[in-house]
Write an enzyme that holds these catalytic residues in place. Sequence first.
Site, PDB file in Angstrom:
ATOM      1  N   GLU A  69       0.815  -1.219   0.000  1.00  0.00           N
ATOM      2  CA  GLU A  69       0.000   0.000   0.000  1.00  0.00           C
ATOM      3  C   GLU A  69       0.843   1.261   0.000  1.00  0.00           C
ATOM      4  O   GLU A  69       0.482   2.259  -0.645  1.00  0.00           O
ATOM      5  CB  GLU A  69      -0.918  -0.024   1.225  1.00  0.00           C
ATOM      6  N   ASP A  70       1.990   1.258   0.709  1.00  0.00           N
ATOM      7  CA  ASP A  70       2.726   2.510   0.944  1.00  0.00           C
ATOM      8  C   ASP A  70       4.109   2.572   0.310  1.00  0.00           C
ATOM      9  O   ASP A  70       4.799   3.586   0.461  1.00  0.00           O
ATOM     10  CB  ASP A  70       2.874   2.746   2.458  1.00  0.00           C
TER      11      ASP A  70
END
Length: 734
Positions: free
Chosen positions: A76-77
């Site tokens: 996600e990051d």
Amino acid sequence: MMRQYELVERVAAYNPQVNEDLLNRAYVYAMQKHGTQKRASGDPYFSHPLEVAAILTDLKLDDASVVVALLHDTIEDTTATQEEIANLFGPQIATLVEGLTKIQRLDLVSREAQQAENLRKLLLAVADDIRVLLVKLADRLHNMRTIQYVREDKRARIAEETMEIYAPLAGRMGMQSMREELEDLAFRILNPEAYATISNKLQGLRERTGGTVEMITADLEDRLRKSGIQAAIKSRQKRPYSIFAKMQRKSVGFEQLSDIFGFRVLVDSTEDCYRALGIVHTSFRMVPGRFKDYISTPKQNEYRSLHTTIIGPKQQRVELQIRTVEMDRIAEYGIAAHPLYKEGIAGDRDRLMAESRAYAWLRQTVEQIAHGDAPEEFLEHTKLELFQDQVFCFTPKGRLIALPRGATPIDFAYAVHTDVGDTCVGAKVNGQLAPLVQPLQNGDEVEIIRSEAQRPPPAWGSIVATGKARAAIRRATRAHVRRQYAGLGRHTLERAFEKAGKTYSESGFRNVLHRLGHGDLEDALAAVGRGDLKPAIVLRAIYPDYREDRIPPGLAPSEEGWLASNRGLKFRLPADYEMNGASSRSLPIRGLDKDAPVRFAPEGGAVPGDRIVGILVPGEGITIYPIQSPQLSQFDDEPERWVDVRWDVAEDSSERFPARVRVTALNEPGTLAAIAEVVGVADGNIDNLRMLKRDRDFTEMEIDLEVWNLKHLNRIMSDLRAKSVVSSVTRVNG
């Protein structure tokens, strides 16, 4: 920040076969991927996945779970991908990490819809492997522990989501310690004043009670030891949120609570639990109605314990929980205490389903609520399933059914089986007929009375207390509406094909569904009924050479059929009529409980005695217009929407029908009273009145009347014209 070797040592402390290489590689990979990223506190971002991993080591989870905790934010990051993680750590770990990744760039309008879709994705992943949930709960716990660094405008939203979803999820998985901490952390954000007040009262109570807790502990240990039972006594204090929730639920003050301090009696075996209970009850007075046996009837999250309240030293009420050491471990850690996590095969969902009631419940819940609902409905159903203070009821054959407090016989029927709920028409509770809305009590025996002709009314959706029942009722309602529109669509197509001189067949329609963007025949028919799919398009799809000739409708009634409105009225409907020389069959329709809803034209209505026509309205059904209505001109180019109808109202019918008149009257005192008197004497009814124009001498108004028929309406209009204060009266037909 915990070092690499310290993490390995924490896992090795409870798992001598730890895969050190796997943990080391995951540690280095996550640290490199997060690089120079910072948290809101200013700490390196990598400190967060490391703390999540530490929480899972406290739960003594397997190596794979700890690795997933280290990697859970990488997709996600960071630039990491699922494929890269699969190559480095294996497909199982990559799937778990993907299950924890929020859905990005959702094309959804509301925050609730986005929240629901992310929760749906999480629960579907959890249904495949419970470790996804355990990592997510640990992730949320650390985020809540550091929420003071989050922007103030986001704290309440995160805390609310924690209180409504994640804390109850932890509770339903039996992880009571984590649930209580999540609730307290969220409570501190959502209601800081109440949190501070209760915390101060708890501090004052501890100072006042002094050594009372130690005295009770020593007394219990001494009595059990003399009876030959080895027991460990633990005291515990209720957390602020638990106290607040009970005060709200019971409508009592802090001073009226008797179980702020409680005691756990831990023994070696189940037999010792009941022996200890007997000793306690013979040594102290028991408080009536305060005994619960969750050993013989465990909670759905596998919680097992004996609960009782006694009058202890100094006439104080003392709450006791008596359980084995193993029961206590499960009560604290829930599904995380399952032996499959120690065997390294925690992803074996079939075995976990067979051995864990909590996981079996979760799987069944996901199956019930994860398919076909709108996002907001899914979120609502999930919350209903999570917030359950239970009652236990029985079928006539002795099957135990666990339901939330406030559940009704309708919920019971759906808990037995969806078909039982859909066909439920009544219930017997403990052998006596009971209302379907009556809340059930612990120990009730419920027998459901069924009828195959029954269909669950939509109103049941606001009565039931379980997500399963509400979802099933809404599905049944949607299916019924779909069948209504499918029936309407079928008749619309038959009429359109007949008008065009073509033969309609469902086999021919089925062959072109893919060209029309539909995969199911009934869906396509319902689209025609709603007006989303035009009959002319279906005609051209089946008969590519067809060219539509637009002919204004001409109506010539012959044989009679039926049309029933949702007002309970019946109209005669020609079975055939002539349309500019072409014969076409009229459309037989029933009311809301059969094919399509029917209503009167909103401007002016219609009354028996008027010649009327029906117009198919996409998404609404059929609207009845008087044939002289100027609104009909807008449908001249859509002959397939015209339906020839006739009244069939008994002469002695007391049913009233809507009509609108425009009255011009003198602007003087008493005019409205005179008009109302005329209508009242004639046994008419004024439904609404609007002033259109008002000057010094005259006032123009529109009056919505309810009358029996055209003759009744004409008499009222004639009587109004006879009044000296009335200048003119005309009927409004839209």
